[in-house]
Design a protein around this motif. Structure first.
Motif, PDB file in Angstrom:
ATOM      1  N   LEU A   1      14.047  -6.625   0.104  1.00 48.26           N
ATOM      2  CA  LEU A   1      13.240  -6.253  -1.058  1.00 48.26           C
ATOM      3  C   LEU A   1      13.202  -4.735  -1.198  1.00 48.26           C
ATOM      4  O   LEU A   1      13.201  -4.013  -0.199  1.00 48.26           O
ATOM      5  CB  LEU A   1      11.807  -6.777  -0.914  1.00 48.26           C
ATOM      6  CG  LEU A   1      11.618  -8.289  -0.867  1.00 48.26           C
ATOM      7  CD1 LEU A   1      10.155  -8.620  -0.579  1.00 48.26           C
ATOM      8  CD2 LEU A   1      12.039  -8.926  -2.164  1.00 48.26           C
TER       9      LEU A   1
ATOM     10  N   MET B   1       4.779  -8.182   6.584  1.00 46.70           N
ATOM     11  CA  MET B   1       4.881  -7.301   5.417  1.00 46.70           C
ATOM     12  C   MET B   1       4.316  -5.928   5.746  1.00 46.70           C
ATOM     13  O   MET B   1       4.898  -4.901   5.363  1.00 46.70           O
ATOM     14  CB  MET B   1       4.155  -7.916   4.213  1.00 46.70           C
ATOM     15  CG  MET B   1       4.893  -9.076   3.598  1.00 46.70           C
ATOM     16  SD  MET B   1       4.213  -9.645   2.034  1.00 46.70           S
ATOM     17  CE  MET B   1       2.735 -10.470   2.576  1.00 46.70           C
TER      18      MET B   1
ATOM     19  N   GLU C   1       8.946  -4.117  -5.013  1.00 44.93           N
ATOM     20  CA  GLU C   1       8.800  -5.564  -4.838  1.00 44.93           C
ATOM     21  C   GLU C   1       7.960  -5.889  -3.603  1.00 44.93           C
ATOM     22  O   GLU C   1       7.092  -6.757  -3.653  1.00 44.93           O
ATOM     23  CB  GLU C   1      10.177  -6.228  -4.693  1.00 44.93           C
ATOM     24  CG  GLU C   1      11.000  -6.208  -5.949  1.00 44.93           C
ATOM     25  CD  GLU C   1      12.422  -6.663  -5.722  1.00 44.93           C
ATOM     26  OE1 GLU C   1      13.024  -7.151  -6.704  1.00 44.93           O
ATOM     27  OE2 GLU C   1      12.942  -6.534  -4.599  1.00 44.93           O
ATOM     28  N   LEU C   2       8.218  -5.175  -2.521  1.00 40.47           N
ATOM     29  CA  LEU C   2       7.475  -5.418  -1.290  1.00 40.47           C
ATOM     30  C   LEU C   2       6.001  -5.077  -1.460  1.00 40.47           C
ATOM     31  O   LEU C   2       5.123  -5.844  -1.041  1.00 40.47           O
ATOM     32  CB  LEU C   2       8.087  -4.613  -0.145  1.00 40.47           C
ATOM     33  CG  LEU C   2       7.510  -4.851   1.241  1.00 40.47           C
ATOM     34  CD1 LEU C   2       7.632  -6.314   1.639  1.00 40.47           C
ATOM     35  CD2 LEU C   2       8.213  -3.972   2.255  1.00 40.47           C
ATOM     36  N   GLU C   3       5.697  -3.963  -2.109  1.00 38.26           N
ATOM     37  CA  GLU C   3       4.300  -3.594  -2.360  1.00 38.26           C
ATOM     38  C   GLU C   3       3.615  -4.609  -3.269  1.00 38.26           C
ATOM     39  O   GLU C   3       2.447  -4.936  -3.062  1.00 38.26           O
ATOM     40  CB  GLU C   3       4.223  -2.206  -2.995  1.00 38.26           C
ATOM     41  CG  GLU C   3       4.470  -1.089  -2.024  1.00 38.26           C
ATOM     42  CD  GLU C   3       4.369   0.270  -2.692  1.00 38.26           C
ATOM     43  OE1 GLU C   3       3.474   1.031  -2.290  1.00 38.26           O
ATOM     44  OE2 GLU C   3       5.157   0.537  -3.610  1.00 38.26           O
TER      45      GLU C   3
ATOM     46  N   LEU D   1      12.397  -9.728   3.789  1.00 41.40           N
ATOM     47  CA  LEU D   1      11.512  -8.594   3.508  1.00 41.40           C
ATOM     48  C   LEU D   1      12.303  -7.285   3.482  1.00 41.40           C
ATOM     49  O   LEU D   1      12.028  -6.411   2.667  1.00 41.40           O
ATOM     50  CB  LEU D   1      10.384  -8.528   4.542  1.00 41.40           C
ATOM     51  CG  LEU D   1       9.365  -9.664   4.495  1.00 41.40           C
ATOM     52  CD1 LEU D   1       8.369  -9.530   5.639  1.00 41.40           C
ATOM     53  CD2 LEU D   1       8.651  -9.728   3.160  1.00 41.40           C
ATOM     54  N   GLN D   2      13.293  -7.154   4.344  1.00 39.20           N
ATOM     55  CA  GLN D   2      14.115  -5.949   4.364  1.00 39.20           C
ATOM     56  C   GLN D   2      14.978  -5.834   3.113  1.00 39.20           C
ATOM     57  O   GLN D   2      15.318  -4.731   2.688  1.00 39.20           O
ATOM     58  CB  GLN D   2      14.995  -5.925   5.609  1.00 39.20           C
ATOM     59  CG  GLN D   2      14.216  -5.689   6.877  1.00 39.20           C
ATOM     60  CD  GLN D   2      15.060  -5.829   8.124  1.00 39.20           C
ATOM     61  OE1 GLN D   2      16.239  -6.144   8.049  1.00 39.20           O
ATOM     62  NE2 GLN D   2      14.440  -5.603   9.270  1.00 39.20           N
TER      63      GLN D   2
ATOM     64  N   THR E   1      -0.337   0.993   3.837  1.00 33.43           N
ATOM     65  CA  THR E   1      -0.600  -0.446   3.819  1.00 33.43           C
ATOM     66  C   THR E   1      -2.066  -0.783   3.552  1.00 33.43           C
ATOM     67  O   THR E   1      -2.469  -1.907   3.790  1.00 33.43           O
ATOM     68  CB  THR E   1      -0.185  -1.097   5.154  1.00 33.43           C
ATOM     69  OG1 THR E   1      -0.930  -0.484   6.197  1.00 33.43           O
ATOM     70  CG2 THR E   1       1.292  -0.951   5.398  1.00 33.43           C
TER      71      THR E   1
ATOM     72  N   TYR F   1       2.889  -7.767  -1.250  1.00 30.59           N
ATOM     73  CA  TYR F   1       1.809  -7.473  -0.302  1.00 30.59           C
ATOM     74  C   TYR F   1       0.458  -7.433  -1.003  1.00 30.59           C
ATOM     75  O   TYR F   1      -0.494  -8.075  -0.548  1.00 30.59           O
ATOM     76  CB  TYR F   1       2.095  -6.156   0.412  1.00 30.59           C
ATOM     77  CG  TYR F   1       1.042  -5.768   1.418  1.00 30.59           C
ATOM     78  CD1 TYR F   1       0.935  -6.442   2.618  1.00 30.59           C
ATOM     79  CD2 TYR F   1       0.166  -4.727   1.162  1.00 30.59           C
ATOM     80  CE1 TYR F   1      -0.034  -6.090   3.542  1.00 30.59           C
ATOM     81  CE2 TYR F   1      -0.801  -4.370   2.086  1.00 30.59           C
ATOM     82  CZ  TYR F   1      -0.895  -5.057   3.280  1.00 30.59           C
ATOM     83  OH  TYR F   1      -1.864  -4.712   4.188  1.00 30.59           O
TER      84      TYR F   1
ATOM     85  N   GLU G   1       6.853  -4.043   7.836  1.00 33.27           N
ATOM     86  CA  GLU G   1       7.981  -3.562   7.029  1.00 33.27           C
ATOM     87  C   GLU G   1       7.562  -2.368   6.175  1.00 33.27           C
ATOM     88  O   GLU G   1       8.310  -1.394   6.042  1.00 33.27           O
ATOM     89  CB  GLU G   1       8.533  -4.683   6.157  1.00 33.27           C
ATOM     90  CG  GLU G   1       9.747  -4.310   5.362  1.00 33.27           C
ATOM     91  CD  GLU G   1      10.950  -3.908   6.195  1.00 33.27           C
ATOM     92  OE1 GLU G   1      11.735  -3.073   5.714  1.00 33.27           O
ATOM     93  OE2 GLU G   1      11.102  -4.417   7.323  1.00 33.27           O
ATOM     94  N   LEU G   2       6.369  -2.417   5.612  1.00 31.37           N
ATOM     95  CA  LEU G   2       5.876  -1.290   4.820  1.00 31.37           C
ATOM     96  C   LEU G   2       5.706  -0.053   5.695  1.00 31.37           C
ATOM     97  O   LEU G   2       6.022   1.063   5.272  1.00 31.37           O
ATOM     98  CB  LEU G   2       4.557  -1.658   4.134  1.00 31.37           C
ATOM     99  CG  LEU G   2       4.674  -2.585   2.930  1.00 31.37           C
ATOM    100  CD1 LEU G   2       3.315  -3.162   2.559  1.00 31.37           C
ATOM    101  CD2 LEU G   2       5.279  -1.860   1.744  1.00 31.37           C
TER     102      LEU G   2
ATOM    103  N   ASN H   1      11.120  -1.227  -2.424  1.00 26.95           N
ATOM    104  CA  ASN H   1       9.745  -0.813  -2.141  1.00 26.95           C
ATOM    105  C   ASN H   1       8.735  -1.397  -3.125  1.00 26.95           C
ATOM    106  O   ASN H   1       7.671  -1.851  -2.725  1.00 26.95           O
ATOM    107  CB  ASN H   1       9.646   0.713  -2.133  1.00 26.95           C
ATOM    108  CG  ASN H   1      10.360   1.323  -0.955  1.00 26.95           C
ATOM    109  OD1 ASN H   1      10.723   0.639  -0.011  1.00 26.95           O
ATOM    110  ND2 ASN H   1      10.582   2.619  -1.021  1.00 26.95           N
TER     111      ASN H   1
END
Length: 65
Positions: free
Chosen positions: A23, A49, A27-29, A20-21, A60, A32, A52-53, A25
């Motif tokens: 990824l 997730m 990709e992470l969003e 997750l770290q 979130t 999620y 991390e966000l 921003n």
């Protein structure tokens, strides 16, 4: 049959948190928000997730369509 001790088993060194770290921003969003669209039933992963966000100071709140 030989029994191996747990600490001798060689496996991947990368954890979920590491992934997750890694990824960015966007990709992470995307991952999620997709978890809600596809009704993903993995609360621990969703919490990770969210965590991390929040570390990245990104909102979130789930998107409503």
């Amino acid at each position: 049959m030989q029994i191996l001790k747990y600490n001798l088993i060689k496996g991947p060194k990368k954890t979920v948190n590491d992934y997750l770290q890694s990824l960015n921003n966007d990709e992470l969003e995307t991952v999620y928000s997709s978890s809600f669209i596809y009704d993903l039933k993995m609360p621990d992963l969703i919490k990770k997730m969210q965590s991390e966000l929040q570390k990245r100071k990104i909102n979130t709140q789930a998107l409503l369509f």
